[in-house]
Design an enzyme around this catalytic site. Sequence first.
Site, PDB file in Angstrom:
ATOM      1  N   GLU A   2       0.860  -1.197   0.000  1.00 45.39           N
ATOM      2  CA  GLU A   2       0.000   0.000   0.000  1.00 45.39           C
ATOM      3  C   GLU A   2       0.894   1.244   0.000  1.00 45.39           C
ATOM      4  OE1 GLU A   2      -1.558   0.864   3.932  1.00 45.39           O
ATOM      5  OE2 GLU A   2      -3.346   1.849   3.131  1.00 45.39           O
TER       6      GLU A   2
ATOM      7  N   CYS B 202      -4.933  -2.830   2.823  1.00 46.15           N
ATOM      8  CA  CYS B 202      -4.639  -2.749   4.252  1.00 46.15           C
ATOM      9  C   CYS B 202      -5.845  -3.011   5.152  1.00 46.15           C
ATOM     10  CB  CYS B 202      -3.971  -1.418   4.582  1.00 46.15           C
ATOM     11  SG  CYS B 202      -3.227  -1.489   6.233  1.00 46.15           S
TER      12      CYS B 202
HETATM   13  N1  CDT Z   1      -2.980   1.568   6.570  1.00 41.11           N
HETATM   14  C1  CDT Z   1      -3.908   0.977   7.341  1.00 41.11           C
HETATM   15  O1  CDT Z   1      -5.050   0.811   6.927  1.00 41.11           O
HETATM   16  N2  CDT Z   1      -3.536   0.612   8.577  1.00 41.11           N
HETATM   17  C2  CDT Z   1      -4.442   0.077   9.540  1.00 41.11           C
HETATM   18  C3  CDT Z   1      -4.095   0.566  10.893  1.00 41.11           C
HETATM   19  C4  CDT Z   1      -5.287   0.581  11.748  1.00 41.11           C
HETATM   20  S1  CDT Z   1      -4.999   1.382  13.283  1.00 41.11           S
HETATM   21  C5  CDT Z   1      -5.533   2.991  13.012  1.00 41.11           C
HETATM   22  C6  CDT Z   1      -4.507  -1.445   9.543  1.00 41.11           C
HETATM   23  O2  CDT Z   1      -5.613  -1.989   9.638  1.00 41.11           O
HETATM   24  O3  CDT Z   1      -3.482  -2.105   9.508  1.00 41.11           O
END
Ligand code: CDT
Length: 317
Positions: A49, A171
């Site tokens: 990502e 993600c």
């Molecule tokens: N980039 C991304 O979506 N990261 C999220 C972090 C969540 S905590 C605010 C993830 O689900 O890995």
Amino acid sequence: MSSTRKIGLAVAQLGPIHLADSRESVVQRLLAMMREAKARQADFVVFPELALTTFFPRYWMEEAEAVDRFFEKTMPGPATQPLFDEAKKLGIGFYLGYAELTPKGRRFNTAILVDPSANIVGKYRKVHLPGHSDHKPDAPFQHLEKKFFEVGNLGFGVWDTTGVKMGMCICNDRRWPETYRVMALQSAEIVVLGYNTPSHNIHWDEPAHLRTSTHLISLQANAYQNGLWVAAAAKCGREDGFHMIGNSVIVAPTGEIVARTLTEADEVIATVADLGIGELFRQHVFNFAKHRRPEHYGLITERTGAGEPLPRPVGDD
Ligand code: CDT
């Protein structure tokens, strides 16, 4: 448990990208991993990502500054064209995540599917945006995806490419079962995704080890429950001191991890994915046409948040 339909599948994990790193230097790293993936018999390679810059939603700034520094105005653009040229030369497809500025000035967290002739055959814009849009000056860092990006407007697509039906997400989408089920209902055989997961959760005091275990359990459970392969590429390690988890993996439709990174640096993992394994699960325990009961799943699309229990028949018939 084997068939003749197979695809060489690689995941190219990225170690940290610092604020001072240029896109050109990142593209050189991606090219090196693309060549390694091809040398290891891959037909397709998954990049992370927002793979071209540091994970910039951790920094408070105005939208205009973010657009200027971190968004791609064209794809391919001058910095990314070498990826397309090399993919075509090698005959390898790829998934790439990047911050997209549209011609109308809209901002999305986007991923593309590129076929082995270097044509962009699919585009996905992240639906489940985590984090917040306000400034949190007391937090150790920000997670400003809700400030910098709109919710994706393209839905969860599946494309026939590289001889396989491939879906994609980004993600946080990987934590939501609806993501995979919507793609599985379009006969996806492989779901590819990239991620940037901070090892510290700024929203609550989540034990650090859960960041990795919830990542893995989401991928493994959803691979199994949908009878598909999942290939997930991290950007990880310490970006200017901010740590993100690694553990990039390729998961079989059995729910088992068949390849996993060992480092938090640039690293390629690869496997030959036998698509027949997914077919077996989808013909038997998860034969959707035979066993699903959508008439009992209505709340999934009717409600967003949890509400009161619905009245139920007592079952005296
Ligand atoms: N980039 C991304 O979506 N990261 C999220 C972090 C969540 S905590 C605010 C993830 O689900 O890995």
